[in-house]
Scaffold this motif. Structure first.
Motif, PDB file in Angstrom:
ATOM      1  N   ASP A 148      83.956 -45.653  30.291  1.00 27.90           N
ATOM      2  CA  ASP A 148      82.714 -45.565  29.527  1.00 27.90           C
ATOM      3  C   ASP A 148      82.918 -44.814  28.220  1.00 27.90           C
ATOM      4  O   ASP A 148      82.175 -45.014  27.268  1.00 27.90           O
ATOM      5  CB  ASP A 148      81.638 -44.868  30.359  1.00 27.90           C
ATOM      6  CG  ASP A 148      81.261 -45.699  31.573  1.00 27.90           C
ATOM      7  OD1 ASP A 148      80.792 -46.832  31.391  1.00 27.90           O
ATOM      8  OD2 ASP A 148      81.460 -45.219  32.707  1.00 27.90           O
ATOM      9  N   ALA A 149      83.931 -43.944  28.169  1.00 28.68           N
ATOM     10  CA  ALA A 149      84.252 -43.234  26.932  1.00 28.68           C
ATOM     11  C   ALA A 149      85.676 -42.712  27.018  1.00 28.68           C
ATOM     12  O   ALA A 149      86.179 -42.402  28.100  1.00 28.68           O
ATOM     13  CB  ALA A 149      83.278 -42.087  26.677  1.00 28.68           C
ATOM     14  N   PHE A 150      86.302 -42.613  25.847  1.00 25.93           N
ATOM     15  CA  PHE A 150      87.637 -42.033  25.741  1.00 25.93           C
ATOM     16  C   PHE A 150      87.503 -40.647  25.120  1.00 25.93           C
ATOM     17  O   PHE A 150      86.757 -40.455  24.156  1.00 25.93           O
ATOM     18  CB  PHE A 150      88.528 -42.904  24.861  1.00 25.93           C
ATOM     19  CG  PHE A 150      89.819 -42.243  24.466  1.00 25.93           C
ATOM     20  CD1 PHE A 150      90.879 -42.181  25.351  1.00 25.93           C
ATOM     21  CD2 PHE A 150      89.952 -41.654  23.213  1.00 25.93           C
ATOM     22  CE1 PHE A 150      92.064 -41.550  25.002  1.00 25.93           C
ATOM     23  CE2 PHE A 150      91.130 -41.031  22.842  1.00 25.93           C
ATOM     24  CZ  PHE A 150      92.189 -40.970  23.745  1.00 25.93           C
ATOM     25  N   VAL A 151      88.243 -39.671  25.665  1.00 25.24           N
ATOM     26  CA  VAL A 151      88.174 -38.292  25.177  1.00 25.24           C
ATOM     27  C   VAL A 151      89.573 -37.799  24.849  1.00 25.24           C
ATOM     28  O   VAL A 151      90.510 -37.981  25.634  1.00 25.24           O
ATOM     29  CB  VAL A 151      87.544 -37.348  26.227  1.00 25.24           C
ATOM     30  CG1 VAL A 151      87.468 -35.926  25.677  1.00 25.24           C
ATOM     31  CG2 VAL A 151      86.153 -37.829  26.609  1.00 25.24           C
ATOM     32  N   LEU A 152      89.707 -37.159  23.680  1.00 28.74           N
ATOM     33  CA  LEU A 152      90.961 -36.507  23.313  1.00 28.74           C
ATOM     34  C   LEU A 152      90.611 -35.128  22.770  1.00 28.74           C
ATOM     35  O   LEU A 152      90.035 -34.995  21.698  1.00 28.74           O
ATOM     36  CB  LEU A 152      91.724 -37.315  22.264  1.00 28.74           C
ATOM     37  CG  LEU A 152      93.184 -36.903  22.051  1.00 28.74           C
ATOM     38  CD1 LEU A 152      94.006 -37.094  23.330  1.00 28.74           C
ATOM     39  CD2 LEU A 152      93.818 -37.685  20.919  1.00 28.74           C
TER      40      LEU A 152
END
Length: 276
Positions: A177-181
């Motif tokens: 649902d979302a990519f996080v870095l």
């Protein structure tokens, strides 16, 4: 060196800083690393500078890295910014997006090293309800991170997937649902445009070359580094706003297709090779 030949190198990061930071020879981030006086760090910088200066031309994948490499004694006319090409494998069927009380699926793709901010990301996830996280990648902090997830009692919500192939990375990105870095440093995070091309909303720290890819509120959400409150707020904002997710995904994909195509990269490389 061959007479009449141009010798070109591509620099994607600073091995001297990474080795020094991992070895605890410096606590400085990359922007301040040239001021580090520890003898091991200075020795690594000497080797790095000698190596890079031996080339006629230097390619870097971001404007940010261009400013960093200039500090190594490389003149601006020998430096060229050529963004990395991003290619997606054929799209497989995508799992349905989050709805109602289903778990909101986050994914991060990173080397498991201190400057990737995974300990802090875990603490943010621990305070969020119905949020899961898949960690793609391997590295020296794996065992420590596994223990940290257990201590936070989120080991059932955090999955360590290890290192996987390029096509599999895209599958994970497309299903999230979302990519996080949550990095403290990035020269050019190749996985960010991959997530953008996969149509997955991006939440990232505003460090290094990342703001060249992610325009806050347009092609993703940017947060300050080492700011768990801002990271938690961004995750909540993307989770709770389906229209925002769709708009971020659309704009991000258009940007990558327009600016990070093979044609653009090839033209930039040709111009560098023809430069005298």
């Amino acid at each position: 060196l061959g007479i009449g030949r141009r010798h070109v190198v591509k620099i994607t990061g600073d091995f001297a800083w990474e080795r020094s930071f991992s070895g605890l020879w410096t606590k400085r981030l990359l922007d301040e690393f040239e001021e580090e006086r520890a003898w091991r760090a200075r020795a690594l910088r000497l080797v790095r500078n000698w190596y890079v200066r031996s080339f006629d031309s230097v390619l870097v994948p971001s404007r940010y890295l261009k400013t960093i490499v200039q500090k190594w004694g490389v003149s601006p006319e020998r430096l060229s910014v050529v963004y990395n090409v991003v290619c997606a494998p054929p799209e497989s069927e995508r799992s349905p997006r989050v709805d109602g009380n289903e778990t909101f699926r986050l994914v991060t793709v990173a080397r498991l090293v201190p400057w990737k901010g995974l300990h802090e990301l875990f603490e943010v996830v621990a305070k969020q309800k119905n949020v899961g996280l898949q960690v793609i990648g391997d590295g020296p902090e794996l065992e420590m991170l596994v223990r940290h997830s257990q201590q936070l009692k989120i080991d059932e919500r955090v999955q360590f997937m290890g290192s996987v192939g390029h096509d599999t990375v895209f599958d994970f990105l497309r299903e999230a649902d979302a990519f996080v870095l949550n990095s403290l440093y990035e020269g050019f995070a190749h996985v960010i445009p991959e997530a953008m091309l996969a149509g997955t909303p991006v939440i990232a720290t505003a460090v290094g070359g990342t703001p060249e890819l992610v325009e806050d509120g347009v092609t993703g959400l940017l947060v300050p580094p080492a700011s768990p409150e801002a990271l938690a707020a961004a995750i909540g904002r993307v989770r709770d706003d389906k229209v925002l997710r769709e708009e971020l995904s659309r704009c991000a994909r258009e940007k990558v297709e327009r600016e990070l195509s093979a044609e653009v990269a090839i033209q930039g490389t040709i111009e560098t090779l023809q430069r005298r």
